[in-house]
Write a protein that holds these residues in place. Structure first.
Motif, mmCIF file in Angstrom:
data_model
loop_
_atom_site.group_PDB
_atom_site.id
_atom_site.type_symbol
_atom_site.label_atom_id
_atom_site.label_comp_id
_atom_site.label_asym_id
_atom_site.label_seq_id
_atom_site.Cartn_x
_atom_site.Cartn_y
_atom_site.Cartn_z
ATOM 1 N N PHE A 44 15.506 -28.450 11.464
ATOM 2 C CA PHE A 44 16.022 -27.148 11.032
ATOM 3 C C PHE A 44 16.396 -27.224 9.562
ATOM 4 O O PHE A 44 16.462 -28.316 8.988
ATOM 5 N N VAL A 45 16.607 -26.058 8.966
ATOM 6 C CA VAL A 45 17.067 -26.001 7.584
ATOM 7 C C VAL A 45 18.351 -25.185 7.541
ATOM 8 O O VAL A 45 18.416 -24.095 8.114
ATOM 9 N N VAL A 46 19.387 -25.738 6.901
ATOM 10 C CA VAL A 46 20.613 -24.974 6.629
ATOM 11 C C VAL A 46 20.498 -24.408 5.222
ATOM 12 O O VAL A 46 20.388 -25.150 4.248
ATOM 13 N N ASN A 47 20.503 -23.075 5.150
ATOM 14 C CA ASN A 47 20.443 -22.370 3.867
ATOM 15 C C ASN A 47 21.843 -21.843 3.562
ATOM 16 O O ASN A 47 22.435 -21.122 4.379
ATOM 17 N N ILE A 48 22.393 -22.220 2.421
ATOM 18 C CA ILE A 48 23.734 -21.756 2.059
ATOM 19 C C ILE A 48 23.660 -20.301 1.574
ATOM 20 O O ILE A 48 22.689 -19.907 0.913
ATOM 21 N N VAL A 49 24.702 -19.529 1.945
ATOM 22 C CA VAL A 49 24.650 -18.075 1.755
ATOM 23 C C VAL A 49 25.474 -17.638 0.539
ATOM 24 O O VAL A 49 26.709 -17.751 0.549
ATOM 25 N N PRO A 50 24.825 -17.124 -0.510
ATOM 26 C CA PRO A 50 25.572 -16.539 -1.626
ATOM 27 C C PRO A 50 25.887 -15.076 -1.339
ATOM 28 O O PRO A 50 25.272 -14.456 -0.456
ATOM 29 N N ALA A 51 26.844 -14.513 -2.099
ATOM 30 C CA ALA A 51 27.254 -13.120 -1.866
ATOM 31 C C ALA A 51 26.058 -12.165 -1.932
ATOM 32 O O ALA A 51 26.008 -11.182 -1.195
ATOM 33 N N GLU A 66 10.047 -19.993 2.443
ATOM 34 C CA GLU A 66 9.421 -20.849 1.427
ATOM 35 C C GLU A 66 9.164 -22.198 2.109
ATOM 36 O O GLU A 66 10.071 -22.712 2.773
ATOM 37 N N PRO A 67 7.981 -22.781 1.988
ATOM 38 C CA PRO A 67 7.732 -24.046 2.692
ATOM 39 C C PRO A 67 8.752 -25.113 2.321
ATOM 40 O O PRO A 67 9.129 -25.255 1.159
ATOM 41 N N SER A 68 9.203 -25.869 3.336
ATOM 42 C CA SER A 68 10.117 -26.977 3.101
ATOM 43 C C SER A 68 9.331 -28.189 2.632
ATOM 44 O O SER A 68 8.101 -28.224 2.713
ATOM 45 N N ARG A 69 10.043 -29.223 2.155
ATOM 46 C CA ARG A 69 9.379 -30.429 1.684
ATOM 47 C C ARG A 69 9.052 -31.376 2.832
ATOM 48 O O ARG A 69 7.950 -31.915 2.907
ATOM 49 N N LEU A 70 10.030 -31.598 3.748
ATOM 50 C CA LEU A 70 9.844 -32.642 4.762
ATOM 51 C C LEU A 70 9.906 -32.152 6.198
ATOM 52 O O LEU A 70 9.597 -32.910 7.116
ATOM 53 N N ARG A 123 12.484 -22.935 4.314
ATOM 54 C CA ARG A 123 13.806 -22.580 3.804
ATOM 55 C C ARG A 123 13.779 -21.117 3.374
ATOM 56 O O ARG A 123 12.721 -20.477 3.383
ATOM 57 N N VAL A 124 14.965 -20.615 3.003
ATOM 58 C CA VAL A 124 15.083 -19.230 2.544
ATOM 59 C C VAL A 124 15.060 -19.242 1.017
ATOM 60 O O VAL A 124 15.946 -19.848 0.383
ATOM 61 N N ALA A 125 14.066 -18.596 0.417
ATOM 62 C CA ALA A 125 13.905 -18.648 -1.042
ATOM 63 C C ALA A 125 15.127 -18.084 -1.767
ATOM 64 O O ALA A 125 15.449 -18.515 -2.881
#
Ligand SMILES: Cc1cc2nc3c(=O)[nH]c(=O)nc-3n(C[C@H](O)[C@H](O)[C@H](O)COP(=O)(O)O)c2cc1C
Length: 224
Positions: free
Chosen positions: A89-96, A124-128, A133-135
């Protein structure tokens, strides 16, 4: 003094106490894909989320069981391969800037339908890892699932702790300096409070570490 026995309360009231008192909570916008349908992207926010340790770099988030006791799509997708998931999974940090689109991703969609499309966020494609991920996120943690700890398997509201090992960190240019400090203004993170409330991280103050903090209080500059 209110003295509460949680076992004597309704689960919904226990939940209100947890989310009202444990504040602010960081928000992980978690992207996964369905193991049986690799094009079915899934994206959902989780505020029962935190880091675990730095050696190895690891984090956790907690998708609760659904009201029927079943697993949320995110858990179904990211649990270890030995348990039928994809283990990534990918954790994408959320900005305002994407707080509203993040909350929209909590919408219950049919399994296999993508919240990326609903919210207008860009995969957006992840690396590994296979989930994208979320662009629009300034910093993303690509993870392999280490373990899922279930506090009440198959029961409504039962908790599940997903522990992930971070295998890649992808950050927007300029967000992280040469000493790996993250710029909090550029990150512009948001937190979840109780009910439907959220907060920004724009009102910050510093304190010296340890006993030197005693007596400092909250500096006046930090009050509105
Ligand atoms: C900001 C926010 C934080 C949330 N945090 C959690 C959480 O920590 N655990 C959880 O089970 N659900 C949480 N939810 C609800 C899930 O996002 C929601 O159930 C979602 O539909 C799950 O998606 P999935 O079935 O695709 O995994 C949260 C919702 C919002 C808006």
């Amino acid at each position: 003094m209110l003295d509460l026995d949680p076992d004597a309360l309704e689960p919904a009231d226990r939940y209100k106490l947890l989310i009202g008192a444990i504040v602010p909570r960081p928000i992980a916008l978690v992207s996964t894909i369905a193991p049986e349908a690799p094009h079915a992207l899934n994206l959902a926010p989780f505020s029962f989320f935190n880091g675990v340790g730095s050696n190895p770099m690891s984090l956790l988030f907690c998708p609760a069981n659904r009201p029927d006791g079943g697993e949320k799509d995110t858990l179904r997708n990211c649990k270890p391969a030995a348990e039928g998931g994809l283990g990534e999974f990918v954790v994408n940090i959320v900005p305002a800037a994407i707080a509203d689109r993040t909350v929209a991703c909590a919408e219950e969609l049919a399994y296999g339908q993508s919240e990326f499309d609903l919210a207008g966020l860009t995969p957006e494609p992840s690396r590994l890892v296979r989930p994208p991920r979320v662009a629009e996120s300034p910093i993303c943690f690509e993870c392999r699932t280490v373990q899922v700890i279930r506090t009440n398997p198959g029961q409504p509201g039962g908790g599940n702790i997903v522990i992930g090992r971070v295998v890649r960190v992808i950050a927007r240019e300029g967000l992280v300096d040469g000493r790996y400090h993250v710029d909090p203004d550029l990150l512009d993170g948001v937190g979840r409070m109780g009910g439907l409330s959220y907060c920004t991280t724009r009102q910050r103050f510093t304190l010296p570490f340890g006993r030197a903090a005693l007596g400092q209080g909250v500096p006046p500059a930090a009050t509105p």
